[in-house]
Design a protein around this motif. Structure first.
Motif, PDB file in Angstrom:
ATOM      1  N   GLY A  46       8.266  14.094  13.505  1.00 19.38           N
ATOM      2  CA  GLY A  46       8.947  15.218  14.050  1.00 19.38           C
ATOM      3  C   GLY A  46       9.827  14.793  14.848  1.00 19.38           C
ATOM      4  N   CYS A  47      10.110  13.587  15.235  1.00 17.13           N
ATOM      5  CA  CYS A  47      10.901  13.331  16.286  1.00 17.13           C
ATOM      6  C   CYS A  47      12.325  13.164  15.841  1.00 17.13           C
ATOM      7  N   GLY A  48      12.642  13.310  14.725  1.00 19.09           N
ATOM      8  CA  GLY A  48      14.041  13.232  13.959  1.00 19.09           C
ATOM      9  C   GLY A  48      14.400  11.591  13.343  1.00 19.09           C
ATOM     10  N   LYS A  49      13.548  10.716  13.160  1.00 21.21           N
ATOM     11  CA  LYS A  49      13.548   9.468  12.707  1.00 21.21           C
ATOM     12  C   LYS A  49      14.395   9.617  11.128  1.00 21.21           C
ATOM     13  N   THR A  50      13.705  10.388  10.481  1.00 21.29           N
ATOM     14  CA  THR A  50      14.150  10.337   8.927  1.00 21.29           C
ATOM     15  C   THR A  50      15.585  11.055   8.941  1.00 21.29           C
ATOM     16  N   SER A  51      15.655  12.255   9.723  1.00 20.71           N
ATOM     17  CA  SER A  51      16.819  12.968   9.815  1.00 20.71           C
ATOM     18  C   SER A  51      17.999  11.875  10.237  1.00 20.71           C
ATOM     19  N   LEU A  52      17.729  11.023  11.117  1.00 19.60           N
ATOM     20  CA  LEU A  52      18.792  10.079  11.715  1.00 19.60           C
ATOM     21  C   LEU A  52      19.089   9.127  10.572  1.00 19.60           C
ATOM     22  N   GLY A  53      18.157   8.648   9.841  1.00 18.74           N
ATOM     23  CA  GLY A  53      18.530   7.980   8.427  1.00 18.74           C
ATOM     24  C   GLY A  53      19.470   8.660   7.614  1.00 18.74           C
ATOM     25  N   ARG A  54      19.165   9.836   7.441  1.00 17.17           N
ATOM     26  CA  ARG A  54      19.941  10.719   6.351  1.00 17.17           C
ATOM     27  C   ARG A  54      21.065  11.036   6.924  1.00 17.17           C
ATOM     28  N   ALA A  55      21.216  11.022   8.210  1.00 18.63           N
ATOM     29  CA  ALA A  55      22.738  11.517   8.807  1.00 18.63           C
ATOM     30  C   ALA A  55      23.509  10.349   8.431  1.00 18.63           C
ATOM     31  N   ILE A  56      22.976   8.999   8.497  1.00 14.83           N
ATOM     32  CA  ILE A  56      23.666   7.885   8.307  1.00 14.83           C
ATOM     33  C   ILE A  56      24.388   7.770   7.007  1.00 14.83           C
ATOM     34  N   LEU A  57      23.399   8.325   5.993  1.00 13.72           N
ATOM     35  CA  LEU A  57      23.722   8.106   4.457  1.00 13.72           C
ATOM     36  C   LEU A  57      24.242   9.452   4.159  1.00 13.72           C
ATOM     37  N   ARG A  58      24.449  10.475   5.068  1.00 13.65           N
ATOM     38  CA  ARG A  58      25.101  11.609   4.410  1.00 13.65           C
ATOM     39  C   ARG A  58      24.249  12.358   3.502  1.00 13.65           C
ATOM     40  N   LEU A  59      22.860  12.273   3.475  1.00 16.15           N
ATOM     41  CA  LEU A  59      21.984  12.720   2.368  1.00 16.15           C
ATOM     42  C   LEU A  59      21.454  14.222   3.048  1.00 16.15           C
ATOM     43  N   LEU A  60      22.143  15.105   3.106  1.00 15.86           N
ATOM     44  CA  LEU A  60      21.968  16.493   3.909  1.00 15.86           C
ATOM     45  C   LEU A  60      21.476  17.567   3.238  1.00 15.86           C
ATOM     46  N   PRO A  61      20.562  18.444   3.694  1.00 18.94           N
ATOM     47  CA  PRO A  61      20.424  19.556   2.977  1.00 18.94           C
ATOM     48  C   PRO A  61      21.558  20.659   3.341  1.00 18.94           C
ATOM     49  N   GLU A  62      21.283  21.799   2.348  1.00 16.23           N
ATOM     50  CA  GLU A  62      22.256  22.825   2.787  1.00 16.23           C
ATOM     51  C   GLU A  62      22.441  23.548   3.918  1.00 16.23           C
ATOM     52  N   ASN A  63      21.170  23.676   4.508  1.00 14.34           N
ATOM     53  CA  ASN A  63      21.251  24.055   5.902  1.00 14.34           C
ATOM     54  C   ASN A  63      21.531  23.616   7.143  1.00 14.34           C
ATOM     55  N   VAL A  64      22.605  22.497   7.049  1.00 11.91           N
ATOM     56  CA  VAL A  64      22.933  22.001   8.083  1.00 11.91           C
ATOM     57  C   VAL A  64      24.134  23.080   8.760  1.00 11.91           C
ATOM     58  N   CYS A  65      24.070  22.982  10.128  1.00 11.21           N
ATOM     59  CA  CYS A  65      24.982  24.054  11.068  1.00 11.21           C
ATOM     60  C   CYS A  65      25.716  22.869  11.923  1.00 11.21           C
ATOM     61  N   ARG A  66      25.287  21.655  12.148  1.00  7.68           N
ATOM     62  CA  ARG A  66      26.046  20.771  13.051  1.00  7.68           C
ATOM     63  C   ARG A  66      25.770  19.489  12.635  1.00  7.68           C
ATOM     64  N   TYR A  67      26.930  18.690  12.199  1.00  5.10           N
ATOM     65  CA  TYR A  67      27.149  17.456  11.625  1.00  5.10           C
ATOM     66  C   TYR A  67      28.192  16.634  12.337  1.00  5.10           C
ATOM     67  N   ASP A  68      28.140  15.971  13.178  1.00  8.30           N
ATOM     68  CA  ASP A  68      29.326  15.280  13.714  1.00  8.30           C
ATOM     69  C   ASP A  68      28.816  13.877  14.686  1.00  8.30           C
ATOM     70  N   GLY A  69      30.237  13.447  15.203  1.00  9.36           N
ATOM     71  CA  GLY A  69      29.693  12.135  15.598  1.00  9.36           C
ATOM     72  C   GLY A  69      30.647  11.100  14.938  1.00  9.36           C
ATOM     73  N   ARG A  70      30.177   9.906  15.350  1.00  7.20           N
ATOM     74  CA  ARG A  70      31.045   8.716  14.774  1.00  7.20           C
ATOM     75  C   ARG A  70      29.985   7.644  14.065  1.00  7.20           C
ATOM     76  N   CYS A  71      30.279   7.095  12.811  1.00  3.39           N
ATOM     77  CA  CYS A  71      29.572   6.023  12.237  1.00  3.39           C
ATOM     78  C   CYS A  71      30.556   5.068  11.521  1.00  3.39           C
ATOM     79  N   LEU A  72      30.479   4.140  12.410  1.00  3.21           N
ATOM     80  CA  LEU A  72      31.370   2.888  11.881  1.00  3.21           C
ATOM     81  C   LEU A  72      30.712   1.818  11.144  1.00  3.21           C
ATOM     82  N   LEU A  73      31.109   1.662   9.960  1.00  5.75           N
ATOM     83  CA  LEU A  73      30.462   0.731   9.063  1.00  5.75           C
ATOM     84  C   LEU A  73      31.583  -0.310   8.759  1.00  5.75           C
ATOM     85  N   ASN A  74      31.486  -1.538   9.200  1.00  7.48           N
ATOM     86  CA  ASN A  74      32.374  -2.593   9.067  1.00  7.48           C
ATOM     87  C   ASN A  74      33.390  -2.246   9.777  1.00  7.48           C
ATOM     88  N   GLY A  75      33.550  -1.372  10.773  1.00 14.05           N
ATOM     89  CA  GLY A  75      34.815  -0.991  11.666  1.00 14.05           C
ATOM     90  C   GLY A  75      35.409   0.013  11.143  1.00 14.05           C
TER      91      GLY A  75
END
Length: 328
Positions: A46-75
Motif C-alpha cells: 500500500g505504499c505506492g510501489k505498483t502505482s509508481l510502476g504503472r504511472a511510468i508505463l501509463r497503465l492507469l485506471p479510469e478514476n485518476v484525478c491527477r497525473y503529472d510530472g516528467r518521465c524522460l526515456l532516452n532523453g
C-alpha cells in the motif's frame, strides 16, 4: 542529466479519486535509472510501489484525478506523448511490464507460444506469425523454458514456468527496460530463487534494465544496482543497493532491514510499530514520524531530500547538518 541515464522521473504525481476521498498513491517522486542497471523499489503493502510502476508505463485506471510530472526515456519526455503515440512507440517496444499475479494473466485456452508472440504481431515487428513464433522460441530459451513447451497451455505448466512465460512475453520485443511487479509472489522459496537467477542471468547477458517492485528485501539483493525505499507514496531513500543493504540511512529503512532474517546473525528480528498512514489524508510533516523512535521537533515539518556522502538521497531531518546524523 547524465548521458548514461536511461530513465529519469521528476516530480511524478498519481492520485486516484475514490468514494472516501483522493488517494495520493504517488506523491512527488523523483529518481533516475542508468542504462543497463537494475533498481529495486521496496516498501510495505500500500505504499505506492505498483502505482509508481504503472504511472511510468501509463497503465492507469479510469478514476485518476491527477497525473503529472516528467518521465524522460532516452532523453525524451514520454509524458508529453498522446495515449495513442505512447501505445505505439513506447509500451512493449521500449518498456514492458511483468504484472503482479502474472501467472494468472495468461489465457488458459490459448497456447503459451501464441500469447508470448502476440506483442510482436500487434506492433508489426515481424512479417508473419511463423516469424513471431520463432521469436517466442528464442525468448523461451532466454528464460530457461524447454522449446517443446511452446505447444502447451498455461494449465499444463507449473507456477514457476508460467512466471517464466510472463517474463519471456516482456522480453520478446527487446525493450529498454522492464517493470517487474512482485515477480516472485505466490511462489515457493526454491522457485523464487530460480526466477531471480533467471533475471540475474538476463541482466548479465543482454543490455536491459529492470525495475523490480517488491516487499521482499531478501529476494532483491542479488540483482539490484540501486535501491528506492517507498513509504506512504514517497521515496524516502535512494541509493546504490550495495551500500543500502550494508547500511540503510532512513529510520524506516533501518527498521525494514532489521525485520529481515539472516543466516549469519542470531539477533532478535525487529519490527515497525503501528501501521502506515492513510494515503487519503496523509499526515503533515514527515509521514513516518508517528512510527519513528527518533522523532523530534523538526519532524512536524515535511523534510526535504538531503543528499549525503556518496550521492545518497535520504528524506529525513536527521541528516539536516551537512548530511550527518543530526541531534536536536
Amino acid at each position: 542529466m547524465a548521458q548514461d541515464n536511461l530513465l529519469v522521473v521528476e516530480n511524478m504525481h498519481l492520485y486516484f479519486k475514490t468514494r472516501n476521498g483522493i488517494v495520493q498513491a504517488v506523491d512527488n517522486v523523483s529518481f533516475n535509472l542508468e542504462r543497463g542497471k537494475s533498481m529495486v523499489i521496496v516498501g510495505e503493502s500500500g505504499c505506492g510501489k505498483t502505482s509508481l510502476g504503472r504511472a511510468i508505463l501509463r497503465l492507469l485506471p479510469e478514476n485518476v484525478c491527477r497525473y503529472d510530472g516528467r518521465c524522460l526515456l532516452n532523453g525524451e519526455d514520454i509524458m508529453e506523448l498522446s495515449d495513442e503515440d505512447f501505445r505505439k512507440m513506447i509500451r512493449w517496444k521500449k518498456a514492458a511490464l511483468v504484472p503482479q499475479s502474472s501467472m494468472n494473466s495468461l489465457n488458459p485456452v490459448i497456447k503459451v507460444s501464441e500469447q508470448v508472440a502476440e506483442p510482436v504481431l500487434l506492433h508489426s515487428l515481424v512479417d508473419d506469425k511463423d516469424e513471431a513464433l520463432k521469436r517466442a522460441a528464442a525468448a523461451f530459451k532466454k528464460v530457461g523454458i524447454p522449446v517443446d513447451f511452446l505447444g502447451r497451455y498455461p494449465f499444463e505448466l507449473s507456477g514457476g514456468m508460467r512466471q517464466r512465460v510472463a517474463i519471456a512475453t516482456s522480453l520478446i520485443t527487446d525493450p529498454d527496460f522492464i517493470v517487474l511487479d512482485e515477480p516472485t509472489s505466490a511462489l515457493d522459496v526454491l522457485t523464487q530463487a530460480n526466477i531471480m537467477n533467471v533475471l540475474t542471468r538476463l541482466k548479465q547477458q543482454i543490455d536491459i534494465s529492470f525495475i523490480l517492485i517488491t516487499h521482499d528485501v531478501s529476494t532483491s539483493s542479488e540483482i539490484a544496482d540501486m535501491a528506492a525505499i517507498m513509504y506512504a507514496g514517497q521515496i524516502v531513500e535512494f541509493t546504490d543497493a550495495r551500500t543500502f543493504f550494508g547500511k540503510p540511512l532512513h529510520p524506516y529503512s533501518e527498521r525494514l532491514m532489521e525485520s529481515v532474517p539472516t543466516l549469519e546473525a542470531d539477533d532478535k528480528l525487529g519490527y515497525i510499530p503501528g501501521q502506515p498512514p492513510s494515503l487519503i489524508n496523509p499526515p503533515t510533516g514527515c509521514r513516518f514520524a508517528d512510527r519513528c523512535n527518533e522523532r523530534f521537533e523538526l519532524c512536524s515539518q515535511d523534510p526535504p531530500e538531503f543528499v549525503v556522502e556518496g550521492g545518497r538521497m535520504v528524506k529525513c531531518w536527521l541528516y539536516k547538518e551537512s548530511g550527518e546524523r543530526y541531534v536536536s
